[in-house]
Design a protein around this motif. Structure first.
Motif, PDB file in Angstrom:
ATOM      1  N   LEU A 176      15.360  37.854  49.067  1.00 15.08           N
ATOM      2  CA  LEU A 176      14.833  37.324  50.319  1.00 15.08           C
ATOM      3  C   LEU A 176      15.361  35.912  50.497  1.00 15.08           C
ATOM      4  N   GLY A 177      15.566  35.525  51.749  1.00 13.69           N
ATOM      5  CA  GLY A 177      16.042  34.176  52.034  1.00 13.69           C
ATOM      6  C   GLY A 177      15.634  33.754  53.430  1.00 13.69           C
ATOM      7  N   VAL A 178      16.127  32.608  53.835  1.00 17.21           N
ATOM      8  CA  VAL A 178      15.863  32.080  55.168  1.00 17.21           C
ATOM      9  C   VAL A 178      17.189  31.663  55.784  1.00 17.21           C
ATOM     10  N   LEU A 179      17.502  32.194  56.964  1.00 14.56           N
ATOM     11  CA  LEU A 179      18.701  31.819  57.698  1.00 14.56           C
ATOM     12  C   LEU A 179      18.288  31.346  59.082  1.00 14.56           C
ATOM     13  N   ASN A 230      32.492  46.030  48.587  1.00 12.12           N
ATOM     14  CA  ASN A 230      33.429  45.592  47.546  1.00 12.12           C
ATOM     15  C   ASN A 230      32.885  44.419  46.745  1.00 12.12           C
ATOM     16  N   LEU A 231      31.599  44.495  46.407  1.00 12.17           N
ATOM     17  CA  LEU A 231      30.999  43.444  45.600  1.00 12.17           C
ATOM     18  C   LEU A 231      31.312  43.688  44.125  1.00 12.17           C
ATOM     19  N   PRO A 232      31.868  42.693  43.439  1.00 16.88           N
ATOM     20  CA  PRO A 232      32.281  42.909  42.048  1.00 16.88           C
ATOM     21  C   PRO A 232      31.106  42.834  41.078  1.00 16.88           C
ATOM     22  N   ASN A 233      30.985  43.866  40.247  1.00 16.86           N
ATOM     23  CA  ASN A 233      30.049  43.852  39.117  1.00 16.86           C
ATOM     24  C   ASN A 233      28.607  43.563  39.535  1.00 16.86           C
ATOM     25  N   LEU A 234      28.186  44.091  40.672  1.00 15.37           N
ATOM     26  CA  LEU A 234      26.813  43.891  41.111  1.00 15.37           C
ATOM     27  C   LEU A 234      25.947  45.026  40.586  1.00 15.37           C
ATOM     28  N   HIS A 235      24.865  44.663  39.882  1.00 16.02           N
ATOM     29  CA  HIS A 235      23.944  45.635  39.335  1.00 16.02           C
ATOM     30  C   HIS A 235      22.648  45.613  40.132  1.00 16.02           C
ATOM     31  N   ILE A 236      21.876  46.670  39.992  1.00 14.94           N
ATOM     32  CA  ILE A 236      20.642  46.779  40.758  1.00 14.94           C
ATOM     33  C   ILE A 236      19.607  45.753  40.320  1.00 14.94           C
ATOM     34  N   TYR A 237      19.750  45.205  39.104  1.00 17.79           N
ATOM     35  CA  TYR A 237      18.805  44.192  38.639  1.00 17.79           C
ATOM     36  C   TYR A 237      19.271  42.773  38.950  1.00 17.79           C
ATOM     37  N   ASP A 238      20.391  42.627  39.691  1.00 15.84           N
ATOM     38  CA  ASP A 238      20.849  41.308  40.126  1.00 15.84           C
ATOM     39  C   ASP A 238      20.227  40.952  41.468  1.00 15.84           C
ATOM     40  N   ASN A 239      20.070  39.663  41.703  1.00 18.13           N
ATOM     41  CA  ASN A 239      19.590  39.187  42.993  1.00 18.13           C
ATOM     42  C   ASN A 239      20.756  38.851  43.906  1.00 18.13           C
ATOM     43  N   VAL A 240      20.555  39.048  45.203  1.00 21.09           N
ATOM     44  CA  VAL A 240      21.496  38.579  46.223  1.00 21.09           C
ATOM     45  C   VAL A 240      20.689  37.695  47.162  1.00 21.09           C
ATOM     46  N   LEU A 241      20.958  36.399  47.144  1.00 30.24           N
ATOM     47  CA  LEU A 241      20.137  35.432  47.865  1.00 30.24           C
ATOM     48  C   LEU A 241      20.932  34.755  48.985  1.00 30.24           C
ATOM     49  N   PRO A 242      20.634  35.065  50.252  1.00 33.32           N
ATOM     50  CA  PRO A 242      21.252  34.310  51.352  1.00 33.32           C
ATOM     51  C   PRO A 242      20.756  32.866  51.313  1.00 33.32           C
ATOM     52  N   LEU A 243      21.678  31.917  51.433  1.00 33.80           N
ATOM     53  CA  LEU A 243      21.323  30.508  51.316  1.00 33.80           C
ATOM     54  C   LEU A 243      21.327  29.793  52.661  1.00 33.80           C
ATOM     55  N   PHE A 244      22.482  29.751  53.340  1.00 31.45           N
ATOM     56  CA  PHE A 244      22.543  29.053  54.628  1.00 31.45           C
ATOM     57  C   PHE A 244      23.870  29.326  55.314  1.00 31.45           C
ATOM     58  N   PHE A 245      23.942  28.949  56.596  1.00 31.00           N
ATOM     59  CA  PHE A 245      25.188  28.980  57.354  1.00 31.00           C
ATOM     60  C   PHE A 245      25.950  27.679  57.118  1.00 31.00           C
ATOM     61  N   THR A 246      27.249  27.791  56.886  1.00 30.30           N
ATOM     62  CA  THR A 246      28.072  26.589  56.774  1.00 30.30           C
ATOM     63  C   THR A 246      28.489  26.126  58.169  1.00 30.30           C
ATOM     64  N   LYS A 247      29.126  24.969  58.253  1.00 30.51           N
ATOM     65  CA  LYS A 247      29.533  24.428  59.546  1.00 30.51           C
ATOM     66  C   LYS A 247      30.567  25.303  60.247  1.00 30.51           C
ATOM     67  N   ASN A 248      31.348  26.046  59.476  1.00 31.17           N
ATOM     68  CA  ASN A 248      32.360  26.900  60.108  1.00 31.17           C
ATOM     69  C   ASN A 248      31.860  28.324  60.355  1.00 31.17           C
ATOM     70  N   GLY A 249      30.530  28.552  60.210  1.00 36.42           N
ATOM     71  CA  GLY A 249      29.950  29.839  60.565  1.00 36.42           C
ATOM     72  C   GLY A 249      29.866  30.839  59.436  1.00 36.42           C
ATOM     73  N   GLU A 250      30.293  30.462  58.241  1.00 34.41           N
ATOM     74  CA  GLU A 250      30.169  31.361  57.098  1.00 34.41           C
ATOM     75  C   GLU A 250      28.735  31.367  56.586  1.00 34.41           C
TER      76      GLU A 250
END
Length: 206
Positions: free
Chosen positions: A93-96, A138-158
């Motif tokens: 979970l995260g905040v964008l 195409n996420l490398p070596n991602l396991h179901i017990y790993d977290n994926v945390l959205p952090l923020f938008f960069t200035k160039n929109g990433e």
């Protein structure tokens, strides 16, 4: 700040602390959970996703719950329609841009996964406002017990995200490109948190 201590069969205790008032509150976590991860704050509520299955906390379906410190109550947050009809496995979970977002698996029950979907709740508390932002593949070596945390938008929109134990990746929704962010000091595991400049110090997770 939130610290949680849970037991798989009977819920547990959550300690809520305020740096400004220097007060601490201990509340009972009223869910039978085997996993509590992430605690972003949106609409003045603290959020976690929980699994109610005791047989496997990683492969179990998840529900997002929140704690309202003003009313001292826990509530379930409306979930988006699941991808397979049985519920979703959440990775973070995260905040964008002020909105709660979640990352859910696009794969069937398996240890490794290749695709995840990022959704955002555009109107807080409204189930129909859950909107799919993009699917990462195409996420490398991602396991179901790993977290994926959205952090923020960069200035160039990433969109910057922490993936797994020691990877930070930038995703560009305009051209669906991805790139890894190099971390100067390599560590087998590190924490990441969004911090807005203020007179308060960031939380030391370690």
């Amino acid at each position: 700040m939130a610290l949680s201590h849970e037991t798989p069969s009977h819920g547990g205790l959550v300690v809520i602390g305020s740096f400004r008032s220097k007060t601490w509150t201990v509340v009972h976590f009223p869910y039978r959970v085997s996993s509590v991860k992430s605690s972003p704050v949106v609409n003045e509520n603290l959020h976690w996703f929980t699994s109610t299955e005791s047989w496997s906390r990683f492969f179990a379906r998840h529900q997002v719950i929140y704690f309202n410190p003003r009313k001292n109550i826990f509530r379930k947050l409306p979930m988006p329609l699941p991808k397979d009809g049985n519920g979703d496995i959440l990775l973070g979970l995260g905040v964008l841009e002020g909105c709660l977002c979640m990352v859910r698996s696009c794969e069937h029950l398996t240890d490794r996964m290749d695709r995840v979907e990022v959704l955002v709740m555009k109107k807080y508390g409204i189930k129909e406002s859950w909107t799919s932002m993009f699917i990462l593949s195409n996420l490398p070596n991602l396991h179901i017990y790993d977290n994926v945390l959205p952090l923020f938008f960069t200035k160039n929109g990433e969109i910057l995200m922490k993936i797994g134990k020691n990877c930070v990746r930038a995703y560009n929704p305009n051209d669906n490109s991805q790139r890894d962010i190099r971390i100067p000091a390599y560590s087998p595991y590190f924490y990441a948190a969004v911090y807005e400049e203020s007179l308060a110090s960031p939380i030391d997770y370690n």
